[in-house]
Write an enzyme that holds these catalytic residues in place. Structure first.
Site, PDB file in Angstrom:
ATOM      1  N   CYS A  83       4.384  -8.061 -12.620  1.00 13.81           N
ATOM      2  CA  CYS A  83       5.129  -7.505 -11.478  1.00 13.81           C
ATOM      3  C   CYS A  83       6.486  -8.176 -11.272  1.00 13.81           C
ATOM      4  O   CYS A  83       7.284  -7.724 -10.443  1.00 13.81           O
ATOM      5  CB  CYS A  83       4.306  -7.633 -10.199  1.00 13.81           C
ATOM      6  SG  CYS A  83       2.733  -6.789 -10.292  1.00 13.81           S
ATOM      7  N   HIS A 332       6.326  -0.423  -4.458  1.00 16.70           N
ATOM      8  CA  HIS A 332       6.193  -1.464  -5.483  1.00 16.70           C
ATOM      9  C   HIS A 332       5.908  -0.847  -6.856  1.00 16.70           C
ATOM     10  O   HIS A 332       4.793  -0.925  -7.365  1.00 16.70           O
ATOM     11  CB  HIS A 332       5.055  -2.408  -5.035  1.00 16.70           C
ATOM     12  CG  HIS A 332       4.806  -3.572  -5.939  1.00 16.70           C
ATOM     13  ND1 HIS A 332       5.773  -4.159  -6.736  1.00 16.70           N
ATOM     14  CD2 HIS A 332       3.658  -4.302  -6.176  1.00 16.70           C
ATOM     15  CE1 HIS A 332       5.245  -5.169  -7.409  1.00 16.70           C
ATOM     16  NE2 HIS A 332       3.971  -5.269  -7.094  1.00 16.70           N
TER      17      HIS A 332
HETATM   18  N1  COA Z   1      -0.115   2.149   1.861  1.00 15.38           N
HETATM   19  C1  COA Z   1      -0.033   3.211   2.710  1.00 15.38           C
HETATM   20  N2  COA Z   1      -0.552   4.410   2.439  1.00 15.38           N
HETATM   21  C2  COA Z   1      -1.136   4.560   1.239  1.00 15.38           C
HETATM   22  C3  COA Z   1      -1.242   3.520   0.300  1.00 15.38           C
HETATM   23  C4  COA Z   1      -0.711   2.277   0.664  1.00 15.38           C
HETATM   24  N3  COA Z   1      -0.802   1.235  -0.175  1.00 15.38           N
HETATM   25  N4  COA Z   1      -1.864   3.962  -0.794  1.00 15.38           N
HETATM   26  C5  COA Z   1      -2.151   5.269  -0.561  1.00 15.38           C
HETATM   27  N5  COA Z   1      -1.713   5.608   0.665  1.00 15.38           N
HETATM   28  C6  COA Z   1      -1.905   6.902   1.323  1.00 15.38           C
HETATM   29  C7  COA Z   1      -1.478   8.063   0.453  1.00 15.38           C
HETATM   30  O1  COA Z   1      -0.153   8.466   0.718  1.00 15.38           O
HETATM   31  C8  COA Z   1      -2.478   9.110   0.840  1.00 15.38           C
HETATM   32  O2  COA Z   1      -2.068   9.658   2.088  1.00 15.38           O
HETATM   33  P1  COA Z   1      -2.258  11.223   2.396  1.00 15.38           P
HETATM   34  O3  COA Z   1      -3.739  11.463   2.331  1.00 15.38           O
HETATM   35  O4  COA Z   1      -1.671  11.383   3.768  1.00 15.38           O
HETATM   36  O5  COA Z   1      -1.510  11.936   1.317  1.00 15.38           O
HETATM   37  C9  COA Z   1      -3.755   8.353   1.121  1.00 15.38           C
HETATM   38  O6  COA Z   1      -3.300   7.024   1.494  1.00 15.38           O
HETATM   39  C10 COA Z   1      -4.685   8.261  -0.062  1.00 15.38           C
HETATM   40  O7  COA Z   1      -3.899   8.007  -1.223  1.00 15.38           O
HETATM   41  P2  COA Z   1      -4.516   7.706  -2.640  1.00 15.38           P
HETATM   42  O8  COA Z   1      -3.401   7.806  -3.636  1.00 15.38           O
HETATM   43  O9  COA Z   1      -5.736   8.555  -2.864  1.00 15.38           O
HETATM   44  O10 COA Z   1      -4.946   6.196  -2.493  1.00 15.38           O
HETATM   45  P3  COA Z   1      -5.833   5.397  -3.497  1.00 15.38           P
HETATM   46  O11 COA Z   1      -7.124   5.133  -2.818  1.00 15.38           O
HETATM   47  O12 COA Z   1      -5.831   5.992  -4.858  1.00 15.38           O
HETATM   48  O13 COA Z   1      -4.988   4.033  -3.603  1.00 15.38           O
HETATM   49  C11 COA Z   1      -4.818   1.730  -3.137  1.00 15.38           C
HETATM   50  C12 COA Z   1      -4.919   3.130  -2.552  1.00 15.38           C
HETATM   51  C13 COA Z   1      -4.650   0.730  -2.017  1.00 15.38           C
HETATM   52  C14 COA Z   1      -6.102   1.402  -3.943  1.00 15.38           C
HETATM   53  C15 COA Z   1      -3.601   1.695  -4.098  1.00 15.38           C
HETATM   54  O14 COA Z   1      -2.439   1.953  -3.338  1.00 15.38           O
HETATM   55  C16 COA Z   1      -3.490   0.379  -4.806  1.00 15.38           C
HETATM   56  O15 COA Z   1      -4.185   0.129  -5.797  1.00 15.38           O
HETATM   57  N6  COA Z   1      -2.578  -0.516  -4.359  1.00 15.38           N
HETATM   58  C17 COA Z   1      -2.393  -1.813  -4.958  1.00 15.38           C
HETATM   59  C18 COA Z   1      -1.460  -1.729  -6.122  1.00 15.38           C
HETATM   60  C19 COA Z   1      -1.296  -3.067  -6.781  1.00 15.38           C
HETATM   61  O16 COA Z   1      -2.253  -3.787  -6.998  1.00 15.38           O
HETATM   62  N7  COA Z   1      -0.073  -3.397  -7.141  1.00 15.38           N
HETATM   63  C20 COA Z   1       0.244  -4.638  -7.765  1.00 15.38           C
HETATM   64  C21 COA Z   1       0.275  -5.732  -6.777  1.00 15.38           C
HETATM   65  S1  COA Z   1       1.110  -7.173  -7.329  1.00 15.38           S
END
Ligand code: COA
Length: 386
Positions: A83, A332
């Protein structure tokens, strides 16, 4: 050694870019940057990217993007440090200009994450950790950070709601950020009660998954005089590493890479922590924001969440942080993030931050980490009043 200045920056909005390839995204950010700087000819290009091989089935990004820009004939390559890849790219471009090797270098950060199925994204992110100890056992990146959050909350008696302030701050600051993925303000209860991803971390503790690209053109003294009114200098670019796996560390709650890189960067910049006007911290998870701000020296160990709740990281606080929404709300796109942070720091110091502007901002610090502070890159930028 030459001084290093920002010639121009370019960012594309983070989100879903279904119709664009990774090359298109990188080229769009690069062209915006070149246009902003009104300078056509970088002498080298370095592309920061984490997982183009899995996310876009594409490697050899340096020459590919260079050719797309019609700039072939110069050195071009990709750097990868999870990252922190974009900050590492910036560090390489900075070193080329500082050493006198080139007058002008272009750093680009790009990531295409949304084409993957969510489980493949998690798998690709996990590649930043040691396979045989983590992802082969089903431990995701979120799970590792959740473990740290649980340890931190127990050790320092931090409540769920106190941890929730960092995403609230980020989402509030992103409301006017045109390149942000999420611009909707949220409240503490929204974070604490959003769906649990890995106990105790909830959906709103986590940075989202998105496509994006950002770039920065770096130039020496000679060029900056030709192209820009304002001279924003990068006074330090420091990268370092810590013990790779968190369980091998003396204290899992201490981000030693960030701590050492910050110390060195402030020393090189002849700057005290009290001089900092803007912090772009790597708030990939609420817990990472807290541990990072403590390692950098803005809060004491165990106190970052309480300090945040008391407003010190707010826009009008002592140390304004994540001024465009940070990783949590601006977004991110992993291998691009460090250049979004640097570009935002530049906008603040040059007075071009619009509604996100921090008044009289003159010194900014950015922190971009790979994995759980396994790699850390700190940049210090200064405006003309220094
Ligand atoms: N913050 C705010 N809203 C979020 C979000 C987040 N991090 N991630 C998804 N959403 C919202 C989407 O816009 C969607 O909204 P909607 O239903 O109104 O359209 C809803 O939440 C579901 O989205 P979805 O894409 O199905 O979420 P998901 O369950 O596949 O993913 C996480 C959610 C948290 C698991 C994913 O964002 C993730 O893995 N984040 C971490 C990424 C990471 O590790 N990065 C590296 C770090 S160093």
């Amino acid at each position: 050694m030459s001084k290093v200045y920002v010639g121009g920056v370019g960012m594309i909005p983070i989100g879903d870019h279904w119709t664009k390839s990774i090359t298109d995204l990188a080229a769009d950010a690069a062209l915006k940057t070149i246009k902003a700087a009104n300078l056509q000819n970088p002498e080298m290009i370095v592309v920061g990217n984490m997982f183009s091989a899995t996310g876009a089935k594409q490697e050899h990004l340096g020459p590919l993007v260079t050719s797309e820009l019609g700039l072939e004939g110069i050195p071009a390559f990709k750097v990868e440090t999870a990252c922190a890849s974009a900050a590492a790219a910036l560090n390489v471009a900075y070193t080329y200009v500082k050493s006198g090797e080139v007058d002008c270098a272009l750093a680009i950060g790009v990531e295409k994450m949304r084409d993957l199925e969510p489980s493949d994204t998690t798998q690709s992110l996990s590649m930043a950790e040691r396979y045989e100890y983590t992802s082969s056992m089903g431990v995701s990146f979120v799970a590792l950070n959740a473990m740290l959050a649980r340890m931190y909350m127990d050790k320092y008696e931090v409540s769920r709601d106190e941890l929730s302030y960092f995403p609230v701050l980020a989402h509030n600051n992103a409301q006017n950020t045109t390149h942000a993925q999420f611009r909707k303000p949220i409240e503490i209860a929204n974070v604490s009660r959003s769906p649990e991803v890995s106990n105790p971390l909830t959906l709103l503790d986590c940075a989202p998954v998105g496509d994006g690209a950002a770039a920065m053109l770096l130039v020496n003294e000679k060029k900056i005089a030709e192209i820009n009114d304002e001279a924003i200098e990068i006074t330090a670019s420091v990268g370092t590493t810590s013990r790779f796996s968190i369980f091998e560390r003396d204290d899992m709650l201490e981000f030693t890479a960030t701590k050492e890189a910050t110390k060195k960067a402030l020393k090189e910049s002849n700057t005290s922590i009290k001089d900092i006007d803007v912090i772009e911290v790597h708030d990939a998870f609420s817990i990472v924001a807290a541990l990072s701000l403590e390692a950098m020296g803005f809060s004491r160990s165990g106190e970052a969440c309480k300090d945040a709740c008391n407003g010190i990281y707010d826009k009008n606080g002592k140390y304004p942080s994540v001024t465009f929404g940070g990783l949590k709300a601006r977004g991110h796109p992993v291998g691009a993030t460090g250049l979004y942070q640097a570009a935002e720091a530049y906008l603040q110091l040059s007075g071009k931050a619009g509604l996100n502007q921090i008044e009289n901002a003159n010194v900014a610090i950015t922190q971009n980490v790979g994995a759980v502070d396994t790699s850390s890159y700190i940049h210090v930028l200064k405006g003309e009043n220094n």
